[in-house]
Motif scaffolding. Structure first.
Motif, PDB file in Angstrom:
ATOM      1  N   VAL A  81      10.803   5.065  -9.178  1.00  0.00           N
ATOM      2  CA  VAL A  81      12.034   4.407  -8.783  1.00  0.00           C
ATOM      3  C   VAL A  81      13.120   5.027  -9.645  1.00  0.00           C
ATOM      4  N   VAL A  82      14.292   5.228  -9.095  1.00  0.00           N
ATOM      5  CA  VAL A  82      15.383   5.871  -9.827  1.00  0.00           C
ATOM      6  C   VAL A  82      15.675   5.080 -11.090  1.00  0.00           C
ATOM      7  N   PRO A  83      15.673   5.730 -12.269  1.00  0.00           N
ATOM      8  CA  PRO A  83      15.938   5.005 -13.505  1.00  0.00           C
ATOM      9  C   PRO A  83      17.350   4.450 -13.542  1.00  0.00           C
ATOM     10  N   ILE A  84      17.518   3.358 -14.242  1.00  0.00           N
ATOM     11  CA  ILE A  84      18.819   2.692 -14.316  1.00  0.00           C
ATOM     12  C   ILE A  84      19.461   2.991 -15.667  1.00  0.00           C
ATOM     13  N   SER A 143      17.041  -4.289  -9.160  1.00  0.00           N
ATOM     14  CA  SER A 143      17.006  -4.181  -7.708  1.00  0.00           C
ATOM     15  C   SER A 143      18.420  -4.213  -7.134  1.00  0.00           C
ATOM     16  N   LYS A 144      19.223  -5.168  -7.603  1.00  0.00           N
ATOM     17  CA  LYS A 144      20.598  -5.282  -7.111  1.00  0.00           C
ATOM     18  C   LYS A 144      21.403  -4.033  -7.435  1.00  0.00           C
ATOM     19  N   SER A 145      21.282  -3.568  -8.654  1.00  0.00           N
ATOM     20  CA  SER A 145      22.037  -2.402  -9.077  1.00  0.00           C
ATOM     21  C   SER A 145      21.621  -1.165  -8.285  1.00  0.00           C
ATOM     22  N   GLN A 146      20.322  -0.984  -8.141  1.00  0.00           N
ATOM     23  CA  GLN A 146      19.839   0.177  -7.394  1.00  0.00           C
ATOM     24  C   GLN A 146      20.259   0.095  -5.932  1.00  0.00           C
ATOM     25  N   TYR A 147      20.266  -1.103  -5.376  1.00  0.00           N
ATOM     26  CA  TYR A 147      20.704  -1.266  -3.992  1.00  0.00           C
ATOM     27  C   TYR A 147      22.167  -0.834  -3.849  1.00  0.00           C
ATOM     28  N   LYS A 192       0.838  -1.207   0.000  1.00  0.00           N
ATOM     29  CA  LYS A 192       0.000   0.000   0.000  1.00  0.00           C
ATOM     30  C   LYS A 192       0.873   1.257   0.000  1.00  0.00           C
ATOM     31  N   SER A 193       1.986   1.223   0.729  1.00  0.00           N
ATOM     32  CA  SER A 193       2.892   2.374   0.757  1.00  0.00           C
ATOM     33  C   SER A 193       3.479   2.629  -0.624  1.00  0.00           C
ATOM     34  N   ILE A 194       3.919   1.572  -1.268  1.00  0.00           N
ATOM     35  CA  ILE A 194       4.501   1.712  -2.605  1.00  0.00           C
ATOM     36  C   ILE A 194       3.451   2.182  -3.604  1.00  0.00           C
ATOM     37  N   ASN A 195       2.254   1.634  -3.513  1.00  0.00           N
ATOM     38  CA  ASN A 195       1.175   2.086  -4.399  1.00  0.00           C
ATOM     39  C   ASN A 195       0.851   3.557  -4.160  1.00  0.00           C
ATOM     40  N   HIS A 196       0.903   3.974  -2.911  1.00  0.00           N
ATOM     41  CA  HIS A 196       0.665   5.388  -2.583  1.00  0.00           C
ATOM     42  C   HIS A 196       1.733   6.271  -3.231  1.00  0.00           C
ATOM     43  N   VAL A 207      14.900 -10.673  -5.369  1.00  0.00           N
ATOM     44  CA  VAL A 207      13.795 -11.252  -6.149  1.00  0.00           C
ATOM     45  C   VAL A 207      12.468 -10.698  -5.630  1.00  0.00           C
ATOM     46  N   GLU A 208      12.311 -10.694  -4.302  1.00  0.00           N
ATOM     47  CA  GLU A 208      11.081 -10.172  -3.700  1.00  0.00           C
ATOM     48  C   GLU A 208      10.925  -8.678  -3.958  1.00  0.00           C
ATOM     49  N   ILE A 209      12.031  -7.931  -3.863  1.00  0.00           N
ATOM     50  CA  ILE A 209      11.983  -6.496  -4.130  1.00  0.00           C
ATOM     51  C   ILE A 209      11.559  -6.246  -5.573  1.00  0.00           C
ATOM     52  N   GLY A 210      12.095  -7.050  -6.489  1.00  0.00           N
ATOM     53  CA  GLY A 210      11.707  -6.922  -7.886  1.00  0.00           C
ATOM     54  C   GLY A 210      10.212  -7.114  -8.073  1.00  0.00           C
ATOM     55  N   GLU A 211       9.652  -8.101  -7.383  1.00  0.00           N
ATOM     56  CA  GLU A 211       8.207  -8.355  -7.476  1.00  0.00           C
ATOM     57  C   GLU A 211       7.411  -7.204  -6.876  1.00  0.00           C
ATOM     58  N   ILE A 212       7.859  -6.708  -5.728  1.00  0.00           N
ATOM     59  CA  ILE A 212       7.135  -5.631  -5.044  1.00  0.00           C
ATOM     60  C   ILE A 212       7.143  -4.349  -5.871  1.00  0.00           C
ATOM     61  N   LEU A 213       8.302  -4.004  -6.419  1.00  0.00           N
ATOM     62  CA  LEU A 213       8.449  -2.743  -7.153  1.00  0.00           C
ATOM     63  C   LEU A 213       8.209  -2.880  -8.654  1.00  0.00           C
ATOM     64  N   ASP A 214       7.959  -4.108  -9.093  1.00  0.00           N
ATOM     65  CA  ASP A 214       7.739  -4.386 -10.507  1.00  0.00           C
ATOM     66  C   ASP A 214       8.959  -3.977 -11.343  1.00  0.00           C
ATOM     67  N   ILE A 215      10.135  -4.422 -10.866  1.00  0.00           N
ATOM     68  CA  ILE A 215      11.392  -4.204 -11.573  1.00  0.00           C
ATOM     69  C   ILE A 215      12.115  -5.551 -11.633  1.00  0.00           C
TER      70      ILE A 215
END
Length: 168
Positions: free
Chosen positions: A85-88, A150-154, A73-77, A137-145
């Motif tokens: 999300v910062v572009p790569i 996800s690894k690179s942005q981290y 819900k926070s991410i959708n907000h 993997v989970e972050i990718g699913e949550i953020l749709d990336i």
């Protein structure tokens, strides 16, 4: 207690709410950075959780299930506010150039201040990975990336966070 909540027992729902509201507020606040938005998201999350309680399958703890609702819900907000999300960039996949601070203890207050200064996309990745404990993997699913994004942005967020902390 969850079973009693499934039957609509209001006192059990209130008790369950009391057990988790502070922790879920902190999760929402880390993502949204705004007390009022975090309060709204937490309330909406509890309403949804109680409505969908029959879909809770005990595959994880109730707290983990509820936290996932709050994070989504926070991410959708944030998405609704159009905070991207910062572009790569293709040339920024150099993960071996990572800056580290060896042998140096980092003050938790400095880390908190540093995270607060990160761009929102970086802040999301840092919160999901370091604070909430999700894997890429989970972050990718949550953020749709993708997982690699996800690894690179981290790694980019971590590098930026270390730069900010060193200046504090």
């Amino acid at each position: 207690m969850v079973e009693q909540c499934k039957t609509g027992n209001a006192s059990s729902q209130y008790e369950l709410y009391g057990l988790y509201v502070d922790a879920m507020f902190n999760v929402g606040l880390r993502f949204l950075g705004n007390k009022e938005d975090a309060e709204d998201i937490v309330q909406d999350s509890f309403v949804d959780a109680f409505k969908k309680l029959n879909s809770f399958k005990y595959e994880s703890s109730f707290g983990a299930w509820l936290k996932r609702i709050v994070i989504n819900k926070s991410i959708n907000h944030l998405k609704a506010k159009r905070i991207p999300v910062v572009p790569i960039e293709p040339h920024e996949f150099h993960l071996a150039d990572e800056t580290t601070v060896e042998g140096e203890m980092v003050d938790i207050k400095k880390v908190q201040l540093g995270i607060a200064q990160l761009p929102d996309g970086y802040k999301q990745i840092i919160n999901l990975y370091l604070i909430e404990g999700y894997d890429h993997v989970e972050i990718g699913e949550i953020l749709d990336i993708s997982t690699s994004t996800s690894k690179s942005q981290y790694h980019r967020a971590k590098k930026k966070l270390l730069e900010i902390i060193s200046e504090l």
